[in-house]
Design a protein around this motif. Sequence first.
Motif, PDB file in Angstrom:
ATOM      1  N   ASP A  82       0.820  -1.210   0.000  1.00 47.89           N
ATOM      2  CA  ASP A  82       0.000   0.000   0.000  1.00 47.89           C
ATOM      3  C   ASP A  82       0.858   1.266   0.000  1.00 47.89           C
ATOM      4  O   ASP A  82       0.510   2.253  -0.651  1.00 47.89           O
ATOM      5  N   CYS A  83       1.971   1.230   0.708  1.00 53.14           N
ATOM      6  CA  CYS A  83       2.873   2.389   0.726  1.00 53.14           C
ATOM      7  C   CYS A  83       3.461   2.630  -0.657  1.00 53.14           C
ATOM      8  O   CYS A  83       3.543   3.775  -1.109  1.00 53.14           O
ATOM      9  N   ARG A  84       3.854   1.569  -1.321  1.00 56.26           N
ATOM     10  CA  ARG A  84       4.394   1.731  -2.675  1.00 56.26           C
ATOM     11  C   ARG A  84       3.321   2.273  -3.603  1.00 56.26           C
ATOM     12  O   ARG A  84       3.597   3.121  -4.453  1.00 56.26           O
ATOM     13  N   THR A  85       2.085   1.797  -3.455  1.00 56.25           N
ATOM     14  CA  THR A  85       0.988   2.293  -4.284  1.00 56.25           C
ATOM     15  C   THR A  85       0.730   3.769  -4.016  1.00 56.25           C
ATOM     16  O   THR A  85       0.498   4.543  -4.941  1.00 56.25           O
ATOM     17  N   ALA A  86       0.786   4.152  -2.752  1.00 55.42           N
ATOM     18  CA  ALA A  86       0.526   5.543  -2.377  1.00 55.42           C
ATOM     19  C   ALA A  86       1.718   6.458  -2.654  1.00 55.42           C
ATOM     20  O   ALA A  86       1.576   7.676  -2.644  1.00 55.42           O
ATOM     21  N   GLY A  87       2.887   5.879  -2.877  1.00 59.35           N
ATOM     22  CA  GLY A  87       4.071   6.685  -3.138  1.00 59.35           C
ATOM     23  C   GLY A  87       4.832   7.056  -1.886  1.00 59.35           C
ATOM     24  O   GLY A  87       5.635   7.982  -1.896  1.00 59.35           O
ATOM     25  N   ARG A 132       2.055   4.582  12.756  1.00 62.43           N
ATOM     26  CA  ARG A 132       0.699   4.847  12.265  1.00 62.43           C
ATOM     27  C   ARG A 132       0.237   3.720  11.347  1.00 62.43           C
ATOM     28  O   ARG A 132      -0.879   3.247  11.437  1.00 62.43           O
ATOM     29  N   LEU A 133       1.125   3.309  10.448  1.00 58.79           N
ATOM     30  CA  LEU A 133       0.774   2.246   9.501  1.00 58.79           C
ATOM     31  C   LEU A 133       0.583   0.915  10.220  1.00 58.79           C
ATOM     32  O   LEU A 133      -0.371   0.187   9.944  1.00 58.79           O
ATOM     33  N   ARG A 134       1.479   0.587  11.139  1.00 58.19           N
ATOM     34  CA  ARG A 134       1.331  -0.648  11.914  1.00 58.19           C
ATOM     35  C   ARG A 134       0.058  -0.633  12.751  1.00 58.19           C
ATOM     36  O   ARG A 134      -0.538  -1.672  13.005  1.00 58.19           O
ATOM     37  N   ALA A 158      -4.292   7.721   3.995  1.00 57.07           N
ATOM     38  CA  ALA A 158      -4.618   8.631   5.086  1.00 57.07           C
ATOM     39  C   ALA A 158      -3.340   9.227   5.680  1.00 57.07           C
ATOM     40  O   ALA A 158      -3.287  10.425   6.002  1.00 57.07           O
ATOM     41  N   VAL A 159      -2.321   8.392   5.827  1.00 51.68           N
ATOM     42  CA  VAL A 159      -1.026   8.886   6.329  1.00 51.68           C
ATOM     43  C   VAL A 159      -0.450   9.899   5.344  1.00 51.68           C
ATOM     44  O   VAL A 159       0.056  10.948   5.744  1.00 51.68           O
ATOM     45  N   LEU A 160      -0.550   9.595   4.064  1.00 55.49           N
ATOM     46  CA  LEU A 160      -0.050  10.515   3.042  1.00 55.49           C
ATOM     47  C   LEU A 160      -0.802  11.840   3.091  1.00 55.49           C
ATOM     48  O   LEU A 160      -0.197  12.917   3.010  1.00 55.49           O
ATOM     49  N   ALA A 161      -2.115  11.786   3.250  1.00 56.20           N
ATOM     50  CA  ALA A 161      -2.913  13.013   3.343  1.00 56.20           C
ATOM     51  C   ALA A 161      -2.541  13.816   4.585  1.00 56.20           C
ATOM     52  O   ALA A 161      -2.416  15.047   4.529  1.00 56.20           O
ATOM     53  N   ARG A 162      -2.349  13.125   5.698  1.00 60.72           N
ATOM     54  CA  ARG A 162      -1.954  13.797   6.946  1.00 60.72           C
ATOM     55  C   ARG A 162      -0.597  14.487   6.765  1.00 60.72           C
ATOM     56  O   ARG A 162      -0.396  15.619   7.187  1.00 60.72           O
TER      57      ARG A 162
END
Length: 175
Positions: free
Chosen positions: A129-134, A152-154, A161-165
């Motif tokens: 998911d992190c790779r997909t989100a960049g 946060r991810l764990r 959502a982390v990326l948006a934050r």
Amino acid sequence: MTRARFTDPELQALYESLAPAESGTPADTAEAIAAREGLDLADDLAAARRRTARATAARRRTDSGGHRRDDRRSLERHAFTALSREATHLRPAALRDRARAWAAVGLWPAEMEAWIRAVGVDGAAIARDCRTAGIALSAMNVLLDGMRVKHRLRGGEPAFAVLARATSSGHWLSE
């Protein structure tokens, strides 16, 4: 198809020289096109056929994910080894399941080990998911509102959502 007609003779001559020739039905094969154009492409076409045959044979050796089976097994073995070092308490069957999940993410071995250290042995979906989100691996230690990205991810916060934050607070998580 009707051909364009121009009142200017120079423009009409230019159009005639650049417009495709009307040759009836289109050719179906490369051989037909080469024959129509008067080209001797026998050697080139034979080489193309050999390349196509090799590519087809290689595709037959691949599984549904598009990776060669041998490569996939090798990556699973590497993931199994890395996971067994990180999670000594897990049984081999559980490690094999997690190794398959990590191999499916499609990371290079060294990168996979770094992601395992960052997001844990159960973090294959998080890494994907992190790779997909960049979100880059180097961003795992960035503090967002007093909590590191990896925590946060764990903890279950979605990668987007982390990326948006991070974006809203002025942090850049990609490389």
